[in-house]
Scaffold this active site. Structure first.
Site, PDB file in Angstrom:
ATOM      1  N   GLU A  93       4.902  -3.806  -6.970  1.00  0.00           N
ATOM      2  CA  GLU A  93       5.846  -2.903  -6.340  1.00  0.00           C
ATOM      3  C   GLU A  93       6.621  -3.603  -5.251  1.00  0.00           C
ATOM      4  O   GLU A  93       6.069  -4.408  -4.508  1.00  0.00           O
ATOM      5  CB  GLU A  93       5.086  -1.807  -5.615  1.00  0.00           C
ATOM      6  CG  GLU A  93       4.689  -0.707  -6.470  1.00  0.00           C
ATOM      7  CD  GLU A  93       3.806   0.230  -5.691  1.00  0.00           C
ATOM      8  OE1 GLU A  93       3.905   0.291  -4.456  1.00  0.00           O
ATOM      9  OE2 GLU A  93       3.012   0.875  -6.360  1.00  0.00           O
ATOM     10  N   CYS A 106      10.138  -4.402   1.547  1.00  0.00           N
ATOM     11  CA  CYS A 106       8.685  -4.470   1.622  1.00  0.00           C
ATOM     12  C   CYS A 106       8.233  -5.145   0.320  1.00  0.00           C
ATOM     13  O   CYS A 106       8.400  -4.584  -0.751  1.00  0.00           O
ATOM     14  CB  CYS A 106       8.155  -3.042   1.749  1.00  0.00           C
ATOM     15  SG  CYS A 106       6.381  -2.955   1.683  1.00  0.00           S
ATOM     16  N   CYS A 113      -5.186  -6.240  -5.183  1.00  0.00           N
ATOM     17  CA  CYS A 113      -5.788  -6.755  -3.955  1.00  0.00           C
ATOM     18  C   CYS A 113      -7.303  -6.675  -4.103  1.00  0.00           C
ATOM     19  O   CYS A 113      -7.832  -5.702  -4.643  1.00  0.00           O
ATOM     20  CB  CYS A 113      -5.336  -5.937  -2.755  1.00  0.00           C
ATOM     21  SG  CYS A 113      -5.956  -6.591  -1.183  1.00  0.00           S
ATOM     22  N   CYS A 117      -9.858  -1.715   0.265  1.00  0.00           N
ATOM     23  CA  CYS A 117      -9.754  -0.648   1.272  1.00  0.00           C
ATOM     24  C   CYS A 117      -9.723   0.706   0.552  1.00  0.00           C
ATOM     25  O   CYS A 117      -8.978   0.891  -0.401  1.00  0.00           O
ATOM     26  CB  CYS A 117      -8.500  -0.833   2.120  1.00  0.00           C
ATOM     27  SG  CYS A 117      -8.478  -2.406   2.987  1.00  0.00           S
ATOM     28  N   CYS A 120      -6.423   2.885   0.201  1.00  0.00           N
ATOM     29  CA  CYS A 120      -5.249   2.192  -0.327  1.00  0.00           C
ATOM     30  C   CYS A 120      -5.266   2.193  -1.854  1.00  0.00           C
ATOM     31  O   CYS A 120      -6.260   1.761  -2.461  1.00  0.00           O
ATOM     32  CB  CYS A 120      -5.251   0.760   0.208  1.00  0.00           C
ATOM     33  SG  CYS A 120      -4.017  -0.306  -0.540  1.00  0.00           S
ATOM     34  N   GLU A 161      -3.130  -8.955  -0.081  1.00  0.00           N
ATOM     35  CA  GLU A 161      -3.485  -9.421   1.264  1.00  0.00           C
ATOM     36  C   GLU A 161      -2.837 -10.801   1.452  1.00  0.00           C
ATOM     37  O   GLU A 161      -3.272 -11.792   0.864  1.00  0.00           O
ATOM     38  CB  GLU A 161      -5.019  -9.489   1.388  1.00  0.00           C
ATOM     39  CG  GLU A 161      -5.534 -10.225   2.605  1.00  0.00           C
ATOM     40  CD  GLU A 161      -4.831  -9.871   3.919  1.00  0.00           C
ATOM     41  OE1 GLU A 161      -4.594  -8.689   4.186  1.00  0.00           O
ATOM     42  OE2 GLU A 161      -4.506 -10.808   4.667  1.00  0.00           O
ATOM     43  N   SER A 215      -3.818  -4.568  10.174  1.00  0.00           N
ATOM     44  CA  SER A 215      -4.279  -3.226   9.840  1.00  0.00           C
ATOM     45  C   SER A 215      -5.633  -3.031  10.492  1.00  0.00           C
ATOM     46  O   SER A 215      -6.615  -3.643  10.082  1.00  0.00           O
ATOM     47  CB  SER A 215      -4.406  -3.093   8.320  1.00  0.00           C
ATOM     48  OG  SER A 215      -3.147  -3.319   7.738  1.00  0.00           O
ATOM     49  N   CYS A 334       1.194   2.905  -0.922  1.00  0.00           N
ATOM     50  CA  CYS A 334       0.959   1.607  -1.512  1.00  0.00           C
ATOM     51  C   CYS A 334       0.270   1.713  -2.879  1.00  0.00           C
ATOM     52  O   CYS A 334      -0.785   2.309  -2.999  1.00  0.00           O
ATOM     53  CB  CYS A 334       0.013   0.915  -0.528  1.00  0.00           C
ATOM     54  SG  CYS A 334       0.097  -0.806  -0.449  1.00  0.00           S
TER      55      CYS A 334
HETATM   56  N1  SAH Z   1      -2.984  -6.208   2.829  1.00  0.00           N
HETATM   57  C1  SAH Z   1      -2.167  -6.122   3.983  1.00  0.00           C
HETATM   58  C2  SAH Z   1      -0.734  -5.757   3.680  1.00  0.00           C
HETATM   59  C3  SAH Z   1      -0.471  -4.782   2.596  1.00  0.00           C
HETATM   60  S1  SAH Z   1      -0.922  -3.123   2.938  1.00  0.00           S
HETATM   61  C4  SAH Z   1      -2.772  -5.157   4.979  1.00  0.00           C
HETATM   62  O1  SAH Z   1      -3.692  -4.452   4.638  1.00  0.00           O
HETATM   63  O2  SAH Z   1      -2.314  -5.158   6.120  1.00  0.00           O
HETATM   64  C5  SAH Z   1       0.411  -2.611   3.986  1.00  0.00           C
HETATM   65  C6  SAH Z   1       0.036  -1.542   4.994  1.00  0.00           C
HETATM   66  O3  SAH Z   1      -0.128  -0.275   4.321  1.00  0.00           O
HETATM   67  C7  SAH Z   1      -1.261  -1.814   5.712  1.00  0.00           C
HETATM   68  O4  SAH Z   1      -1.134  -1.555   7.084  1.00  0.00           O
HETATM   69  C8  SAH Z   1      -2.194  -0.836   5.057  1.00  0.00           C
HETATM   70  O5  SAH Z   1      -3.289  -0.587   5.858  1.00  0.00           O
HETATM   71  C9  SAH Z   1      -1.266   0.348   4.829  1.00  0.00           C
HETATM   72  N2  SAH Z   1      -1.759   1.345   3.881  1.00  0.00           N
HETATM   73  C10 SAH Z   1      -2.319   1.154   2.692  1.00  0.00           C
HETATM   74  N3  SAH Z   1      -2.635   2.337   2.119  1.00  0.00           N
HETATM   75  C11 SAH Z   1      -2.231   3.292   2.984  1.00  0.00           C
HETATM   76  C12 SAH Z   1      -2.287   4.714   2.971  1.00  0.00           C
HETATM   77  N4  SAH Z   1      -2.812   5.384   1.956  1.00  0.00           N
HETATM   78  N5  SAH Z   1      -1.781   5.383   4.035  1.00  0.00           N
HETATM   79  C13 SAH Z   1      -1.231   4.710   5.073  1.00  0.00           C
HETATM   80  N6  SAH Z   1      -1.157   3.373   5.144  1.00  0.00           N
HETATM   81  C14 SAH Z   1      -1.662   2.664   4.113  1.00  0.00           C
HETATM   82 FE1  SF4 Z   2      -5.473  -4.850   0.253  1.00  0.00          FE
HETATM   83 FE2  SF4 Z   2      -4.033  -4.182   2.403  1.00  0.00          FE
HETATM   84 FE3  SF4 Z   2      -4.576  -2.355   0.495  1.00  0.00          FE
HETATM   85 FE4  SF4 Z   2      -6.524  -3.237   2.081  1.00  0.00          FE
HETATM   86  S1  SF4 Z   2      -4.698  -2.087   2.726  1.00  0.00           S
HETATM   87  S2  SF4 Z   2      -6.657  -3.024  -0.158  1.00  0.00           S
HETATM   88  S3  SF4 Z   2      -5.965  -5.366   2.370  1.00  0.00           S
HETATM   89  S4  SF4 Z   2      -3.333  -4.167   0.253  1.00  0.00           S
END
Ligand code: SAH
Ligand code: SF4
Length: 343
Positions: A93, A106, A113, A117, A120, A161, A215, A334
Site C-alpha cells: 500500500e 506514505c 511486517c 503489533c 495493526c 518496519e 511508535s 494500515c
Molecule cells: N513499522 C513502523 C512504521 C509503519 S506503521 C512503525 O510501527 O512505526 C505506521 C504507523 O501507523 C505507526 O505509528 C503505527 O503504530 C501506526 N498504526 C498501525 N496500525 C494502526 C492503527 N490500527 N491505528 C492507529 N495507528 C496505527
Molecule cells: Fe509492523 Fe509498524 Fe504494523 Fe507494528 S505497527 S506490525 S512495526 S508496520
C-alpha cells in the site's frame, strides 16, 4: 543464464561500484539515477542520452523492476490510497495525502511486517519480504505521477518496519532526497519505527537531517508488550535513552506516536506513565485515535480522553498534537487495502 539483477536493488554506492567495474565514467551514475528516479523510466531504451551500446550493456546485466498501481481509492478529503504491485506480484500500500501546497506520500518499506503489533492490520497479516530501495522510491514517483505534482513530504509509515530493512531504506531516502531524484527535502522525510534500538542509534549518525518517529503506544511495559510483541526485548528506559541520545546527536526532535485505544492505553495510569516517559526530553507526542482493525478488539478512545491526554502532556511541558484523521472513508488503517484485495 543467471537471473538479471534488479537495478532497483542497488544503492547509489553499489551502482557506482558496479559501473566502476565496467569501466564507466562516474557521471554515468548520475545520468542513470536521473532516468530511474527523476523520470521513472521503465526501460533502459528510454535513457536516450546514453550511447546505444551502453543501453544494450545495461539491459544484458540488469532489469528495471516493474511497479504499477493496480487499484486506487479516493477519499472525500482528497487522500488517495493505492495498491502498488511489483515485478514478482508482491503488492504493498501507498497513500498520497494532499494538503494545501503539500503532497505527502506514505510509502511501505516491506511487504507485510514481522513485528506482529496486535492493533495493526499489516502486523496481523505477517511478513512477505523486504522491499528494494527502488521499490520504495517508485512509490513516491507513482504518487507524484498520479497527482501530477511534486511530492513535498515522504513518510515511511506504510507497511513494514523500516529499521528491519535499514540499508535499503537509507538508500531509498537518499535517492528521494537527491537532486537526481524527486528531491524531497531531508527534513521532510520521516522514518517511523516500532523502536529497534540499533536502528535508532545508526539513524542518529546519518549526516542528513531526516526525521524520526517512534511508535510508543504505551509507556507501561506490560501493555506495550501485549500491543507490540515484536519489541518485547526493548526496555522502556533503554528506548528513552536511545531517543535522548538521538536528539542530542542530531539536534532533531523525534516524534512519539501514540494510538489511543479505549481502556487499553488511555487510562489514568497509562497517562501518568506517558508523562513520566516524555517529560524533560526533546520530543513531540502525536496522539492518534486508534483505527479499529478486524480481529484486534480495540475501540477508539472517546474525545474527552484524547483531550485529557493532550492537556496533561502540554501542562507537563511536552509538545503534543492530535493527528487529524485522513482518508477514513477509504480503509485508512494500515494494511486494510491489501487485506481486502488479497495481495
Ligand atoms: N513499522 C513502523 C512504521 C509503519 S506503521 C512503525 O510501527 O512505526 C505506521 C504507523 O501507523 C505507526 O505509528 C503505527 O503504530 C501506526 N498504526 C498501525 N496500525 C494502526 C492503527 N490500527 N491505528 C492507529 N495507528 C496505527
Ligand atoms: Fe509492523 Fe509498524 Fe504494523 Fe507494528 S505497527 S506490525 S512495526 S508496520
Amino acid at each position: 543464464m543467471d537471473a538479471l539483477t534488479d537495478i532497483g536493488s542497488l544503492s547509489r554506492e553499489q551502482l557506482a561500484e558496479a559501473f566502476g567495474v565496467l569501466g564507466l565514467p562516474r557521471f554515468r551514475v548520475g545520468q542513470v539515477v536521473r532516468w530511474l528516479y527523476g523520470r521513472g523510466v521503465a526501460d533502459f531504451d528510454e535513457m536516450t542520452d546514453l550511447p546505444a551500446g551502453l543501453r544494450a550493456e545495461l539491459s544484458r546485466r540488469y532489469v528495471i523492476g516493474r511497479a504499477d498501481i493496480v487499484t486506487k481509492q479516493l477519499s472525500e478529503d482528497g487522500t488517495r490510497k493505492y495498491l502498488v504491485r511489483f515485478e514478482d506480484g508482491t503488492s504493498v500500500e501507498t497513500v498520497g495525502l494532499p494538503d494545501g501546497d503539500r503532497l505527502t506520500v506514505c510509502f511501505s518499506t516491506q511487504a507485510g511486517c514481522a513485528m506482529g503489533c496486535t492493533f495493526c492490520a499489516t502486523g496481523r497479516a505477517g511478513f512477505s519480504r523486504d522491499l528494494t530501495c527502488g521499490e520504495m522510491v517508485r512509490q513516491v514517483l507513482l504518487v507524484a505521477g498520479d497527482f501530477g505534482r511534486r511530492v513535498s513530504n515522504a513518510v515511511a509509515m506504510g507497511q513494514g518496519e523500516p529499521f528491519a530493512n535499514y540499508d535499503a531504506v537509507l538508500a531509498a531516502l537518499r535517492f528521494m532526497n537527491s537532486d537526481d531524484g524527486p528531491e524531497v527535502g531531508a527534513r521532510h522525510i520521516t522514518v517511523s519505527t516500532c523502536g529497534i534500538l540499533a536502528g535508532i542509534r545508526r539513524f542518529a549518525e546519518e549526516p542528513e537531517q531526516f526525521t524520526l518517529a517512534v511508535s510508543l503506544h504505551s509507556a507501561v511495559k506490560s501493555t506495550r508488550d501485549r500491543l507490540m510483541p515484536g519489541v518485547r526485548g526493548v526496555s522502556l528506559p533503554s528506548l528513552r535513552e536511545a531517543l535522548v541520545a538521538y536528539a542530542q546527536r542530531s539536534g532533531r526532535r523525534p516524534t512519539l506516536e501514540y494510538a489511543l485505544a479505549a481502556g487499553v492505553n488511555d487510562t489514568d495510569g497509562e497517562l501518568r506513565a506517558l508523562v513520566g516517559f516524555a517529560r524533560g526530553m526533546l520530543v513531540h507526542v502525536n496522539l492518534i485515535p486508534v483505527n479499529p482493525v478486524a480481529g484486534a478488539g480495540l475501540d477508539r478512545s472517546v474525545a474527552d480522553r484524547v483531550r485529557l491526554f493532550r492537556d496533561t502532556l502540554l501542562q507537563a511541558g511536552v509538545e503534543t498534537s492530535v493527528r487529524v484523521e485522513r482518508g477514513a472513508d477509504i480503509d485508512a488503517a494500515c494494511g486494510q487495502l491489501r487485506q481486502r484485495h488479497g495481495g
